[in-house]
Design an enzyme around this catalytic site. Structure first.
Site, PDB file in Angstrom:
ATOM      1  CE  LYS A 183      -4.119  -2.137  -0.072  1.00 32.09           C
ATOM      2  NZ  LYS A 183      -3.716  -3.490  -0.655  1.00 32.09           N
TER       3      LYS A 183
HETATM    4  C1  LIG Z   1      -9.506  -2.917  -1.838  1.00 30.80           C
HETATM    5  C2  LIG Z   1      -9.138  -3.515  -0.543  1.00 30.80           C
HETATM    6  N1  LIG Z   1      -9.735  -3.744   0.501  1.00 30.80           N
HETATM    7  C3  LIG Z   1      -9.302  -4.332   1.711  1.00 30.80           C
HETATM    8  C4  LIG Z   1      -8.076  -4.966   1.789  1.00 30.80           C
HETATM    9  C5  LIG Z   1      -7.556  -5.642   2.838  1.00 30.80           C
HETATM   10  O1  LIG Z   1      -6.636  -4.982   3.731  1.00 30.80           O
HETATM   11  P1  LIG Z   1      -5.430  -5.676   4.407  1.00 30.80           P
HETATM   12  O2  LIG Z   1      -4.776  -6.554   3.683  1.00 30.80           O
HETATM   13  O3  LIG Z   1      -4.799  -4.694   5.196  1.00 30.80           O
HETATM   14  O4  LIG Z   1      -6.495  -6.448   5.332  1.00 30.80           O
HETATM   15  C6  LIG Z   1      -7.176  -4.699   0.499  1.00 30.80           C
HETATM   16  C7  LIG Z   1      -6.068  -5.416   0.491  1.00 30.80           C
HETATM   17  O5  LIG Z   1      -5.069  -5.721   0.825  1.00 30.80           O
HETATM   18  C8  LIG Z   1      -7.797  -4.035  -0.574  1.00 30.80           C
HETATM   19  O6  LIG Z   1      -7.119  -3.936  -1.628  1.00 30.80           O
END
Ligand SMILES: Cc1ncc(COP(=O)(O)O)c(C=O)c1O
Length: 374
Positions: A183
């Site tokens: 990210k």
């Molecule tokens: C659009 C979107 N929503 C939610 C998430 C979930 O985040 P995390 O991986 O930090 O749990 C991600 C990616 O990792 C994502 O790309």
């Protein structure tokens, strides 16, 4: 035109330097391994940046979304209207609440949830609307907020974005960000939840940690999760926050290189970026129209891999994945999302890449396109 690369170009490697390594070492020497002063400082610094009254650091973007829905009272029998063009976590958290995800088709232009189609899906059981700011482009938040149910915005891709001049983080009832390794602000793992609602912030604060609190030995007021952000990761995030503007400029420049590189390629079309908004430049996504680009998206992926250029796909439509397909066999077809799922291709962008790396990848794509269309 440049020649083929001699080393593989990663898709989206994190840009981690000695400063992050030193910050982790310093944290470990301090003895604060779990959530402590650095997680608190991260929240403090992000409040003004996100223009939100409350910012809560949590263990992942998924946890932020989950806690937001629980805090809003989403439970069994409820429905949450969401986008199928997202990482499955967006819909998984709705399942974890015992609620039902109602998938709404996306707009052709930028593949965010189509605000014209949402009203027909909002009913008595709708407890929330969960749009996704795909690739860094905010969804049409005003149209969604006007519908009534609280809006929980999945802004995992959109930390720096502004929607019609307003900071993402200050607009929806709750906005959720991810600090995952790829990210814009990368801590490895982690998430942030921004809200100006006191009730939601209090509920999330109470649930993100099960710990000793209050008088006596200890008590439990609500069943908590273990979703706090450890200081070791917060230390990385704090350094990344110092670099966010510089990294953002690099990504914006790489977007411009891609824009120029694909402008005349028949059948290769980048997702629209609304000029009224500030895009977060998280993912450079093009659509590959096989009829005009001479080959399918998957053939482009393989050909670019042969050129030593890594790519990715954001996203396969969630409602077509095994769990959701078998759980909701009556799910109607979502025409735009399903075609997009076959066509989307994400090209390398990262502050860890030099501009010449991206130019190599642009040339590789142009070579592959020439071959497929020649
Ligand atoms: C659009 C979107 N929503 C939610 C998430 C979930 O985040 P995390 O991986 O930090 O749990 C991600 C990616 O990792 C994502 O790309």
């Amino acid at each position: 035109m440049r020649t083929r690369r001699s080393t593989r170009l990663g898709f989206q490697p994190p840009a981690i330097g000695e400063e992050e390594i030193e910050a982790v070492a310093e944290t470990m020497r301090s003895g604060w391994l779990t959530s402590g002063p650095r997680a608190a400082l991260l929240e403090e610094r992000l409040g003004p940046y996100l223009e939100a009254k409350h910012v809560l650091a949590v263990s992942s973007g998924t946890a932020a979304l989950h806690l937001a829905l629980v805090a809003l009272g989403v439970g069994p029998g409820d429905e949450v209207v969401t986008s199928p063009i997202t990482w499955p976590a967006t819909a998984n958290v709705i399942e974890h609440c015992g609620a039902t995800p109602v998938f709404c088709d996306v707009r052709e232009s930028d593949l965010t949830i189509d605000p014209d189609l949402v009203p027909a899906l909002v009913g008595e059981r709708t407890k929330a609307i969960l749009p996704v700011d795909l690739a860094g482009q905010p969804a049409d938040l005003d149209a969604l907020l006007a519908l009534g149910p609280p809006v929980v915005e999945d802004a995992a891709h959109a930390l720096e974005a502004r929607y019609r001049g307003r900071k993402v983080g200050s607009i929806a009832d709750v906005t959720c960000f991810s600090l995952y390794a790829t990210k814009n602000l990368a801590a490895g793992e982690g998430g942030l939840l921004a809200t100006s609602r006191d009730d939601t912030a209090d509920a999330v604060r109470a649930m993100r940690l099960t710990r000793r609190a209050g008088g006596g030995l200890y008590d439990q007021v609500v069943p908590g999760f273990k979703a706090n952000l450890p200081d070791v990761l917060a230390a990385i995030a704090l350094v990344q926050l110092d670099k966010l503007a510089v990294h953002g400029e690099i990504r914006a420049r790489q977007f411009a290189l891609w824009d120029e590189g694909v402008a005349d390629l028949e059948g290769i079309t980048p997702l629209a970026r609304d000029p009224r908004d500030e895009h977060a430049h998280h993912l450079y996504v093009v659509r590959v129209d096989p009829g005009r680009a001479g080959a399918t998206r998957d053939e482009y992926v393989a050909a670019l891999e042969e050129e030593l250029v890594a790519t990715s796909v954001h996203f396969l439509p969630v409602h077509t994945l095994t769990w959701f397909r078998s759980r909701y066999p009556e799910q109607p077809a979502l025409r735009v999302a399903e075609r997009a799922g076959r066509e989307v291709l994400s090209l390398p962008v990262s502050p860890a890449h030099a501009d010449v790396d991206v130019l190599d990848a642009v040339d590789a794509l142009r070579r592959v396109h020439a071959r497929f269309t020649g």
